[in-house]
Write a protein that holds these residues in place. Structure first.
Motif: not given
Length: 356
Positions: A254-260, A290-291
């Motif tokens: 999975l792509p890395s999301l931001g902290p928020e 999932g993506l």
């Protein structure tokens, strides 16, 4: 499920407000009256053409086809320049209300609610319609802003009340019991090892309660282990608390999301599982991540009794989840069938992690 929106009376405009900006709306009558901007433009261009025809009719100007002399070319160029200049002046005058309206729109400050475009110099029907539509948009935005602020404040107060009750009822009582045991052991004159062991056990239980409350306020697993591992920990903890069987389906890569964005995904999963445990009377729940396309999608599905037709007043969990989704540009959808469970779907753009 219906949503209620409270309407607040407009506040009076502050001193020094730009001309044309006030606390009153553009009246409906002014939006319907006035000459159409289309006809004003038509009249301006018609006046220029009529002037050209008039000059050709009353002046001794002869133009041959094809143009034979330099004098005729000069006459045509001068006439074209004069018509363009007159047309420019007339069009600028006709379109000036739009420029004034743009300036008034830029003068409206969202931090000073209740201010609306005045109906001064809005004589054209289209300009008045634009001003009215702008005022109606401000009404909707301010109402939504007030409702969002109300939901956030209510959620904060509920969380503070919950923490206060747990500190008082659990940790406070445990520490009081520890204090009494310590005083009794100190005043007895005899050192009983078992009594000190019981005191140590009570203190250890209080520390566990403090860690649990801190974990609910801010999931430390999310900072230390990442989103997927934090969700695994959450599912395991919910499964250990009761009879609900929680299944996990997490895709890899999975792509890395931001902290928020990660916090929003975690909180929505936490709130959804909490609702399942408290209200759904479900035997099992499935949490999947999932993506799908360009979105990271969280799904929480249970086999419980589903949502009621009308939620009780004061229910703000779903509203809070929607607000969280909007904060990161996501979307929340909830589908439910009586007796067949509920599914919560959160879609967060994968691009939410690019600016982190």
């Amino acid at each position: 499920m219906g949503a209620t929106v409270s309407v607040q009376r407009p506040l009076p405009a502050r001193a020094g407000a730009p001309p044309g900006v006030s606390s009153k709306r553009v009246p409906a009558a002014s939006r319907q009256g006035g000459v159409s901007l289309l006809w004003r433009l038509f009249a301006a261009n018609g006046a220029v053409l009529a002037l050209a025809v008039l000059l050709l009719a009353i002046t001794p100007i002869t133009i041959t086809a094809p143009v034979a002399t330099l004098e005729q070319v000069s006459i045509l160029l001068v006439g074209l320049a004069v018509m363009l200049a007159i047309d420019l002046v007339l069009l600028r005058r006709v379109l000036s209300p739009l420029h004034r309206l743009t300036a008034l729109m830029r003068a409206v400050d969202p931090d000073r609610p209740g201010r609306r475009l005045d109906d001064v110099a809005l004589r054209e029907a289209e300009v008045a319609e634009l001003a009215g539509a702008f005022n109606e948009m401000l009404d909707r935005l301010e109402a939504e802003r007030r409702e969002s602020a109300r939901v956030v404040l209510a959620a904060q107060e509920r969380e503070r009340l919950r923490v206060a009750r747990e500190l008082h009822d659990e940790i406070g009582q445990t520490l009081t019991a520890v204090t009494l045991k310590a005083e009794r052991a100190a005043g007895g004159g005899t050192a009983d090892p078992h009594e000190f062991h019981r005191i140590a056990d009570d203190i250890r239980a209080s520390l566990d309660d403090v860690r649990r409350i801190a974990r609910e306020l801010r999931p430390e697993a999310l900072d230390d282990l990442g989103l997927v591992n934090a969700l695994i920990t959450l599912c395991a903890r919910v499964g250990e608390q009761g009879e609900l069987r929680v299944q996990r389906r997490f895709a890899g890569g999975l792509p890395s999301l931001g902290p928020e964005a990660e916090l929003v995904v975690y909180r929505v999963a936490q709130e959804s599982l909490t609702n399942v445990v408290r209200h759904a009377k479900a035997a099992s729940a499935t949490v999947s991540l999932g993506l799908e396309g360009e979105d990271v999608v969280l799904r929480v599905r249970d086999d419980g009794r589903g949502l009621p037709d009308e939620l009780p007043k004061g229910t703000a969990g779903i509203g809070g989840m929607r607000e969280r989704a909007l904060l990161v540009g996501g979307a929340l959808a909830i589908s439910s069938e009586p007796g067949r469970g509920t599914e919560v779907v959160l879609e967060v753009p994968a691009a939410a992690g690019e600016g982190a």
